[in-house]
Write a protein that holds these residues in place. Structure first.
Motif, PDB file in Angstrom:
ATOM      1  N   ARG A 191      -5.755  15.377  -8.851  1.00 43.62           N
ATOM      2  CA  ARG A 191      -5.019  14.104  -8.910  1.00 43.62           C
ATOM      3  C   ARG A 191      -5.246  13.391 -10.240  1.00 43.62           C
ATOM      4  O   ARG A 191      -4.497  12.500 -10.614  1.00 43.62           O
ATOM      5  CB  ARG A 191      -5.475  13.179  -7.766  1.00 43.62           C
ATOM      6  CG  ARG A 191      -5.057  13.661  -6.397  1.00 43.62           C
ATOM      7  CD  ARG A 191      -5.878  13.021  -5.294  1.00 43.62           C
ATOM      8  NE  ARG A 191      -5.619  11.606  -5.176  1.00 43.62           N
ATOM      9  CZ  ARG A 191      -6.569  10.679  -4.965  1.00 43.62           C
ATOM     10  NH1 ARG A 191      -7.828  11.019  -4.893  1.00 43.62           N
ATOM     11  NH2 ARG A 191      -6.243   9.416  -4.847  1.00 43.62           N
ATOM     12  N   LEU A 193       0.561   3.957  -8.305  1.00 44.71           N
ATOM     13  CA  LEU A 193      -0.534   3.427  -7.489  1.00 44.71           C
ATOM     14  C   LEU A 193      -0.043   2.596  -6.310  1.00 44.71           C
ATOM     15  O   LEU A 193      -0.705   2.510  -5.290  1.00 44.71           O
ATOM     16  CB  LEU A 193      -1.409   2.487  -8.341  1.00 44.71           C
ATOM     17  CG  LEU A 193      -2.589   3.039  -9.106  1.00 44.71           C
ATOM     18  CD1 LEU A 193      -3.385   1.885  -9.667  1.00 44.71           C
ATOM     19  CD2 LEU A 193      -3.472   3.916  -8.243  1.00 44.71           C
ATOM     20  N   PHE A 201     -13.549  11.936  -3.951  1.00 42.19           N
ATOM     21  CA  PHE A 201     -12.274  11.285  -3.634  1.00 42.19           C
ATOM     22  C   PHE A 201     -12.295   9.821  -4.091  1.00 42.19           C
ATOM     23  O   PHE A 201     -11.363   9.337  -4.736  1.00 42.19           O
ATOM     24  CB  PHE A 201     -12.055  11.358  -2.117  1.00 42.19           C
ATOM     25  CG  PHE A 201     -10.673  10.991  -1.669  1.00 42.19           C
ATOM     26  CD1 PHE A 201      -9.714  11.964  -1.475  1.00 42.19           C
ATOM     27  CD2 PHE A 201     -10.330   9.663  -1.417  1.00 42.19           C
ATOM     28  CE1 PHE A 201      -8.426  11.628  -1.052  1.00 42.19           C
ATOM     29  CE2 PHE A 201      -9.055   9.322  -0.996  1.00 42.19           C
ATOM     30  CZ  PHE A 201      -8.100  10.306  -0.810  1.00 42.19           C
ATOM     31  N   GLN A 202     -13.397   9.113  -3.771  1.00 42.48           N
ATOM     32  CA  GLN A 202     -13.484   7.689  -4.129  1.00 42.48           C
ATOM     33  C   GLN A 202     -13.581   7.502  -5.647  1.00 42.48           C
ATOM     34  O   GLN A 202     -12.947   6.611  -6.208  1.00 42.48           O
ATOM     35  CB  GLN A 202     -14.691   7.041  -3.441  1.00 42.48           C
ATOM     36  CG  GLN A 202     -14.790   5.538  -3.663  1.00 42.48           C
ATOM     37  CD  GLN A 202     -13.544   4.798  -3.191  1.00 42.48           C
ATOM     38  OE1 GLN A 202     -13.129   4.932  -2.058  1.00 42.48           O
ATOM     39  NE2 GLN A 202     -12.924   4.003  -4.072  1.00 42.48           N
ATOM     40  N   SER A 251     -19.620   3.712  -2.143  1.00 41.55           N
ATOM     41  CA  SER A 251     -18.539   4.704  -2.013  1.00 41.55           C
ATOM     42  C   SER A 251     -18.755   5.566  -0.771  1.00 41.55           C
ATOM     43  O   SER A 251     -17.806   5.968  -0.106  1.00 41.55           O
ATOM     44  CB  SER A 251     -18.478   5.596  -3.255  1.00 41.55           C
ATOM     45  OG  SER A 251     -18.268   4.796  -4.400  1.00 41.55           O
ATOM     46  N   THR A 268     -15.845   5.428   2.013  1.00 42.93           N
ATOM     47  CA  THR A 268     -14.955   6.601   2.017  1.00 42.93           C
ATOM     48  C   THR A 268     -15.616   7.855   2.569  1.00 42.93           C
ATOM     49  O   THR A 268     -15.066   8.539   3.421  1.00 42.93           O
ATOM     50  CB  THR A 268     -14.463   6.892   0.576  1.00 42.93           C
ATOM     51  OG1 THR A 268     -13.802   5.727   0.100  1.00 42.93           O
ATOM     52  CG2 THR A 268     -13.496   8.058   0.535  1.00 42.93           C
ATOM     53  N   ASP A 322      -8.778  -3.362  -9.186  1.00 41.82           N
ATOM     54  CA  ASP A 322     -10.158  -3.428  -8.672  1.00 41.82           C
ATOM     55  C   ASP A 322     -11.016  -4.325  -9.557  1.00 41.82           C
ATOM     56  O   ASP A 322     -11.710  -5.216  -9.071  1.00 41.82           O
ATOM     57  CB  ASP A 322     -10.793  -2.024  -8.632  1.00 41.82           C
ATOM     58  CG  ASP A 322     -10.403  -1.258  -7.380  1.00 41.82           C
ATOM     59  OD1 ASP A 322      -9.964  -1.914  -6.409  1.00 41.82           O
ATOM     60  OD2 ASP A 322     -10.525  -0.030  -7.376  1.00 41.82           O
ATOM     61  N   ASP A 344     -10.179   7.969  -7.065  1.00 39.02           N
ATOM     62  CA  ASP A 344      -9.390   6.758  -6.787  1.00 39.02           C
ATOM     63  C   ASP A 344      -9.710   5.645  -7.778  1.00 39.02           C
ATOM     64  O   ASP A 344      -8.819   4.942  -8.249  1.00 39.02           O
ATOM     65  CB  ASP A 344      -9.728   6.240  -5.382  1.00 39.02           C
ATOM     66  CG  ASP A 344      -8.594   6.498  -4.412  1.00 39.02           C
ATOM     67  OD1 ASP A 344      -7.664   7.244  -4.774  1.00 39.02           O
ATOM     68  OD2 ASP A 344      -8.631   5.950  -3.298  1.00 39.02           O
ATOM     69  N   ASP A 345     -11.002   5.502  -8.064  1.00 40.22           N
ATOM     70  CA  ASP A 345     -11.444   4.426  -8.972  1.00 40.22           C
ATOM     71  C   ASP A 345     -10.994   4.687 -10.407  1.00 40.22           C
ATOM     72  O   ASP A 345     -10.715   3.743 -11.154  1.00 40.22           O
ATOM     73  CB  ASP A 345     -12.973   4.266  -8.894  1.00 40.22           C
ATOM     74  CG  ASP A 345     -13.414   3.742  -7.523  1.00 40.22           C
ATOM     75  OD1 ASP A 345     -12.582   3.137  -6.830  1.00 40.22           O
ATOM     76  OD2 ASP A 345     -14.582   3.957  -7.142  1.00 40.22           O
ATOM     77  N   ASP A 376      -7.247   3.897 -10.635  1.00 44.57           N
ATOM     78  CA  ASP A 376      -6.995   2.453 -10.676  1.00 44.57           C
ATOM     79  C   ASP A 376      -6.795   1.982 -12.125  1.00 44.57           C
ATOM     80  O   ASP A 376      -6.102   1.000 -12.368  1.00 44.57           O
ATOM     81  CB  ASP A 376      -8.150   1.697 -10.011  1.00 44.57           C
ATOM     82  CG  ASP A 376      -7.842   0.212  -9.873  1.00 44.57           C
ATOM     83  OD1 ASP A 376      -6.837  -0.114  -9.216  1.00 44.57           O
ATOM     84  OD2 ASP A 376      -8.571  -0.622 -10.438  1.00 44.57           O
ATOM     85  N   ARG A 378       0.883  -1.166   0.000  1.00 45.02           N
ATOM     86  CA  ARG A 378       0.000   0.000   0.000  1.00 45.02           C
ATOM     87  C   ARG A 378       0.912   1.205   0.000  1.00 45.02           C
ATOM     88  O   ARG A 378       1.809   1.285   0.824  1.00 45.02           O
ATOM     89  CB  ARG A 378      -0.910   0.014   1.234  1.00 45.02           C
ATOM     90  CG  ARG A 378      -1.764   1.282   1.291  1.00 45.02           C
ATOM     91  CD  ARG A 378      -2.750   1.264   2.427  1.00 45.02           C
ATOM     92  NE  ARG A 378      -3.856   0.339   2.245  1.00 45.02           N
ATOM     93  CZ  ARG A 378      -4.959   0.609   1.542  1.00 45.02           C
ATOM     94  NH1 ARG A 378      -5.076   1.758   0.917  1.00 45.02           N
ATOM     95  NH2 ARG A 378      -5.919  -0.277   1.446  1.00 45.02           N
ATOM     96  N   ARG A 379       0.684   2.144  -0.932  1.00 46.97           N
ATOM     97  CA  ARG A 379       1.573   3.301  -1.122  1.00 46.97           C
ATOM     98  C   ARG A 379       3.022   2.834  -1.270  1.00 46.97           C
ATOM     99  O   ARG A 379       3.937   3.422  -0.715  1.00 46.97           O
ATOM    100  CB  ARG A 379       1.477   4.281   0.057  1.00 46.97           C
ATOM    101  CG  ARG A 379       0.081   4.709   0.433  1.00 46.97           C
ATOM    102  CD  ARG A 379       0.135   5.721   1.572  1.00 46.97           C
ATOM    103  NE  ARG A 379      -1.176   5.987   2.087  1.00 46.97           N
ATOM    104  CZ  ARG A 379      -1.585   5.646   3.309  1.00 46.97           C
ATOM    105  NH1 ARG A 379      -0.765   5.034   4.142  1.00 46.97           N
ATOM    106  NH2 ARG A 379      -2.801   5.935   3.701  1.00 46.97           N
TER     107      ARG A 379
END
Length: 323
Positions: free
Chosen positions: A321, A227, A211-212, A171, A175, A234, A215-216, A219, A97-98
């Motif tokens: 982002r 990532l 935000f979610q 979502s 989140t 996902d 993120d999606d 992905d 993760r990260r």
């Protein structure tokens, strides 16, 4: 792209204090949990959630110093978030993760599940000690929402009948609930008016949804090294998000690939190219921007200050982002 540091500036000292406190609060009890905590709170997380809590606290307490309860709320928020990540990584069998090894890959799944449980329990204990029933109810709801979101995602894997509405609900659970309810709680601890409290709940909700969705999108569009996990992971695990939902509307063949769980050779590559050639990414960007705009409107309830400006900048950061 806006850097996170710029909008953290007004609460930078608060955040340093928060990180030191978190390691102390979590690490004191047990060496393994201490090691897990040290690892978790150092893993390069952006601290966006506690930063929002601290910014809302300061934006609603302009002429006064924020209280120790505001600070504790920010710590609880980060604890709950971190606990959910630890459990997420176990469920997803994630090794990174990260770009940092996950707790489950460093210790094992059993320890990771228990570390997540411990963080949830620890956050609940500190929450009860805030002695504010309204805030206890709101953040207990968040913990329940996390579990509900994960269960929903788990039982709906590879389910192509998922609607956009159900996707947004999930979502919210995964989140937006934490951002919404922790923002609301910060305003409650400031004794803000009912109108301000509601607006800040909605700010967190719409920001969390944006935000979610971002993120999606990432992905599918970000390279693995950015990532910290494989591109399209996902979808490969059966989690259908906005870009795939929109792409299925255009190219029903994508449904076939998903329904057979990418069991034939080349299925995943076909699916990923269908999504990248469709309007799926673009329509998801519009959906994220729409929720970002709704979040910004909610901030009209705050007096202008460096803190309200930072809350505005966070929305821009989340959307930036993508580019």
């Amino acid at each position: 792209m806006i850097s996170t540091t710029s909008f953290f500036t007004p609460v930078e000292n608060d955040l340093h204090l928060l990180t030191d406190n978190l390691k102390r609060l979590v690490g004191a009890r047990h060496p393994i949990l201490g090691a897990a905590a040290e690892h978790l709170f150092d893993a390069g997380g952006k601290r966006i959630r506690p930063a929002i809590v601290l910014l809302v606290s300061r934006a609603t307490m302009l002429d006064l110093e924020i209280t120790s309860r505001h600070r504790r709320l920010a710590e609880i928020t980060e604890m709950i978030h971190t606990a959910s990540l630890v459990h997420d990584d176990v469920v997803d069998e994630a090794a990174l993760r990260r770009n940092v090894p996950t707790v489950n890959s460093l210790f094992d799944n059993r320890i990771a599940v228990l570390a997540g449980d411990f963080l949830f329990a620890q956050s609940s204990w500190y929450l009860a000690n805030l002695d504010n029933l309204q805030v206890v109810k709101l953040l207990s709801e968040v913990i329940r929402d996390f579990a509900e979101g994960e269960i929903f995602q788990g039982i709906n894997r590879f389910d192509t009948s998922l609607t956009l509405e159900a996707y947004l609900d999930k979502s919210y659970y995964k989140t937006a609930s934490l951002m919404a309810n922790s923002s609301k709680s910060a305003a409650i601890l400031s004794d803000a008016s009912a109108e301000v409290i509601d607006s800040l709940y909605n700010y967190g909700k719409y920001l969390g949804l944006a935000f979610q969705i971002v993120d999606d999108i990432l992905d599918f569009t970000s390279p693995t090294e950015v990532l910290g996990k494989p591109s399209g992971s996902d979808l490969i695990s059966g989690n259908i998000t906005a870009p795939a939902l929109f792409a299925m509307e255009e190219t029903p063949y994508l449904e076939t690939l998903i329904q057979r769980e990418f069991s034939e050779e080349g299925d995943i590559d076909k699916a990923l190219s269908i999504i990248s050639e469709s309007q799926g990414i673009e329509r998801s960007q519009e959906l994220a921007a729409y929720h970002g705009q709704l979040a910004l409107k909610q901030l009209a309830c705050l007096k202008p200050s460096p803190y309200s400006q930072s809350l505005t900048d966070i929305v821009d950061y989340v959307l930036s982002r993508l580019y």
